[in-house]
Design a protein around this motif. Structure first.
Motif, PDB file in Angstrom:
ATOM      1  N   LYS A   1       0.799  -1.200   0.005  1.00 31.60           N
ATOM      2  CA  LYS A   1       0.067   0.090   0.150  1.00 31.60           C
ATOM      3  C   LYS A   1       0.885   1.254  -0.065  1.00 31.60           C
ATOM      4  CE  LYS A   1      -4.149  -1.766   1.826  1.00 31.60           C
ATOM      5  NZ  LYS A   1      -5.373  -1.536   0.652  1.00 31.60           N
ATOM      6  N   VAL A   2       1.564   1.470  -1.189  1.00 33.22           N
ATOM      7  CA  VAL A   2       2.397   2.650  -1.309  1.00 33.22           C
ATOM      8  C   VAL A   2       1.664   3.940  -1.171  1.00 33.22           C
ATOM      9  CG1 VAL A   2       4.411   1.561  -2.216  1.00 33.22           C
ATOM     10  CG2 VAL A   2       2.628   2.357  -3.625  1.00 33.22           C
ATOM     11  N   SER A   3       0.246   3.833  -1.362  1.00 37.95           N
ATOM     12  CA  SER A   3      -0.678   5.002  -1.356  1.00 37.95           C
ATOM     13  C   SER A   3      -0.803   5.540  -0.021  1.00 37.95           C
ATOM     14  CB  SER A   3      -1.966   4.745  -1.815  1.00 37.95           C
ATOM     15  OG  SER A   3      -2.495   3.765  -0.859  1.00 37.95           O
ATOM     16  N   LEU A   4      -0.062   4.774   1.002  1.00 36.30           N
ATOM     17  CA  LEU A   4      -0.024   5.594   2.530  1.00 36.30           C
ATOM     18  C   LEU A   4       1.151   6.433   2.467  1.00 36.30           C
ATOM     19  CD1 LEU A   4      -0.589   2.454   4.516  1.00 36.30           C
ATOM     20  CD2 LEU A   4      -2.281   4.222   4.037  1.00 36.30           C
ATOM     21  N   ILE A   5       2.043   6.596   1.431  1.00 39.34           N
ATOM     22  CA  ILE A   5       3.140   7.321   1.219  1.00 39.34           C
ATOM     23  C   ILE A   5       2.546   8.510   0.577  1.00 39.34           C
ATOM     24  CG2 ILE A   5       5.593   7.540   0.758  1.00 39.34           C
ATOM     25  CD1 ILE A   5       5.723   4.684   0.836  1.00 39.34           C
ATOM     26  N   HIS A   6       3.294   9.713   0.491  1.00 39.89           N
ATOM     27  CA  HIS A   6       2.938  11.072  -0.325  1.00 39.89           C
ATOM     28  C   HIS A   6       3.307  10.618  -1.419  1.00 39.89           C
ATOM     29  CE1 HIS A   6       2.506  14.918  -1.709  1.00 39.89           C
ATOM     30  NE2 HIS A   6       1.850  15.113  -0.745  1.00 39.89           N
ATOM     31  N   ASP A   7       2.412  10.913  -2.650  1.00 46.37           N
ATOM     32  CA  ASP A   7       2.700  10.435  -3.957  1.00 46.37           C
ATOM     33  C   ASP A   7       3.803  10.836  -4.539  1.00 46.37           C
ATOM     34  OD1 ASP A   7       1.885  13.020  -4.172  1.00 46.37           O
ATOM     35  OD2 ASP A   7       0.772  12.454  -5.948  1.00 46.37           O
ATOM     36  N   TYR A   8       4.477  11.889  -4.180  1.00 50.35           N
ATOM     37  CA  TYR A   8       5.745  12.166  -5.058  1.00 50.35           C
ATOM     38  C   TYR A   8       6.813  11.675  -4.406  1.00 50.35           C
ATOM     39  CZ  TYR A   8       7.019  15.373  -0.911  1.00 50.35           C
ATOM     40  OH  TYR A   8       7.007  15.960   0.326  1.00 50.35           O
ATOM     41  N   HIS A   9       6.685  10.645  -3.573  1.00 50.86           N
ATOM     42  CA  HIS A   9       8.016   9.722  -2.916  1.00 50.86           C
ATOM     43  C   HIS A   9       7.689   8.360  -3.855  1.00 50.86           C
ATOM     44  CE1 HIS A   9       9.355  11.951   0.475  1.00 50.86           C
ATOM     45  NE2 HIS A   9       8.233  11.943   1.055  1.00 50.86           N
ATOM     46  N   TYR A  10       6.747   8.250  -4.416  1.00 51.86           N
ATOM     47  CA  TYR A  10       6.934   6.957  -5.301  1.00 51.86           C
ATOM     48  C   TYR A  10       6.386   6.992  -6.575  1.00 51.86           C
ATOM     49  CZ  TYR A  10       1.760   6.771  -4.346  1.00 51.86           C
ATOM     50  OH  TYR A  10       0.520   6.977  -4.383  1.00 51.86           O
ATOM     51  N   LYS A  11       6.170   8.526  -7.027  1.00 54.59           N
ATOM     52  CA  LYS A  11       5.831   8.595  -8.675  1.00 54.59           C
ATOM     53  C   LYS A  11       6.788   8.098  -9.534  1.00 54.59           C
ATOM     54  CE  LYS A  11       6.938  13.290  -9.254  1.00 54.59           C
ATOM     55  NZ  LYS A  11       6.378  14.497  -9.633  1.00 54.59           N
ATOM     56  N   ASN A  12       7.749   8.236  -9.374  1.00 51.32           N
ATOM     57  CA  ASN A  12       9.183   7.537 -10.247  1.00 51.32           C
ATOM     58  C   ASN A  12       9.376   6.101 -10.182  1.00 51.32           C
ATOM     59  OD1 ASN A  12       9.065  10.197 -11.229  1.00 51.32           O
ATOM     60  ND2 ASN A  12      10.339  10.916 -10.037  1.00 51.32           N
ATOM     61  N   VAL A  13       8.680   5.403  -9.074  1.00 49.16           N
ATOM     62  CA  VAL A  13       8.997   4.121  -9.078  1.00 49.16           C
ATOM     63  C   VAL A  13       8.400   3.316 -10.031  1.00 49.16           C
ATOM     64  CG1 VAL A  13       9.166   2.135  -7.344  1.00 49.16           C
ATOM     65  CG2 VAL A  13       9.438   4.275  -6.430  1.00 49.16           C
ATOM     66  N   LYS A  14       8.937   2.317 -10.759  1.00 55.40           N
ATOM     67  CA  LYS A  14       8.636   1.473 -11.731  1.00 55.40           C
ATOM     68  C   LYS A  14       7.695   0.591 -11.137  1.00 55.40           C
ATOM     69  CE  LYS A  14      12.874   1.951 -14.333  1.00 55.40           C
ATOM     70  NZ  LYS A  14      14.239   1.299 -14.469  1.00 55.40           N
ATOM     71  N   LYS A  15       6.782   0.015 -11.823  1.00 49.03           N
ATOM     72  CA  LYS A  15       5.530  -0.924 -11.258  1.00 49.03           C
ATOM     73  C   LYS A  15       6.462  -2.156 -10.789  1.00 49.03           C
ATOM     74  CE  LYS A  15       1.150   0.066 -13.105  1.00 49.03           C
ATOM     75  NZ  LYS A  15       0.633   0.026 -11.936  1.00 49.03           N
ATOM     76  N   GLU A  16       7.367  -2.789 -11.707  1.00 50.85           N
ATOM     77  CA  GLU A  16       7.998  -3.907 -11.138  1.00 50.85           C
ATOM     78  C   GLU A  16       9.024  -3.750 -10.034  1.00 50.85           C
ATOM     79  OE1 GLU A  16      10.637  -2.201 -14.567  1.00 50.85           O
ATOM     80  OE2 GLU A  16       8.446  -2.479 -14.296  1.00 50.85           O
ATOM     81  N   ASP A  17       9.152  -2.423  -9.440  1.00 51.51           N
ATOM     82  CA  ASP A  17      10.152  -2.254  -8.403  1.00 51.51           C
ATOM     83  C   ASP A  17       9.167  -1.987  -7.246  1.00 51.51           C
ATOM     84  OD1 ASP A  17      12.502  -2.536  -9.781  1.00 51.51           O
ATOM     85  OD2 ASP A  17      12.752  -0.330 -10.357  1.00 51.51           O
TER      86      ASP A  17
END
Length: 105
Positions: free
Chosen positions: A27-43
């Motif tokens: 549930k990465v949506s619990l983190i602010h979106d700019y912290h994970y917006k550049n993370v690739k789906k497979e990562d």
């Protein structure tokens, strides 16, 4: 001192539960979106594991601080410092590895 233990245990438990949700349920949506917006789906699974682990470490340090406070130890700050330093280091590693930067916008 029992009030301090209750507060520390509650805050530490919230951090641990959030860390488990991020790690196990991804549930990465619990983190602010700019912290994970550049993370690739497979990562996402590896990223979520590291961020969740870091948050669990912070929560464990807070819980241990409550125990030290209950024992009226003058060294209560040591588990807090170790927990925060180690947890933030793990989360920083995840940010640098999978998102490119800690404050990526």
């Amino acid at each position: 001192m029992i009030i301090g233990l209750i507060i520390d245990a509650a805050v530490g438990s919230v951090c641990i539960v959030l860390g488990l949700l991020i790690w196990k349920k991804e549930k990465v949506s619990l983190i602010h979106d700019y912290h994970y917006k550049n993370v690739k789906k497979e990562d996402i699974p590896a990223y979520a594991r590291l961020i969740g682990t870091g948050l669990i470490i912070v929560g464990a340090g807070i819980c241990a601080t409550g125990i030290f406070n209950l024992l009226e130890s003058p060294l209560w700050w040591i588990p807090l410092l170790i927990g925060f330093a180690a947890g933030i280091a793990v989360m920083h590693r995840a940010q640098m590895k999978y998102n490119g930067s800690w404050f990526s916008r």
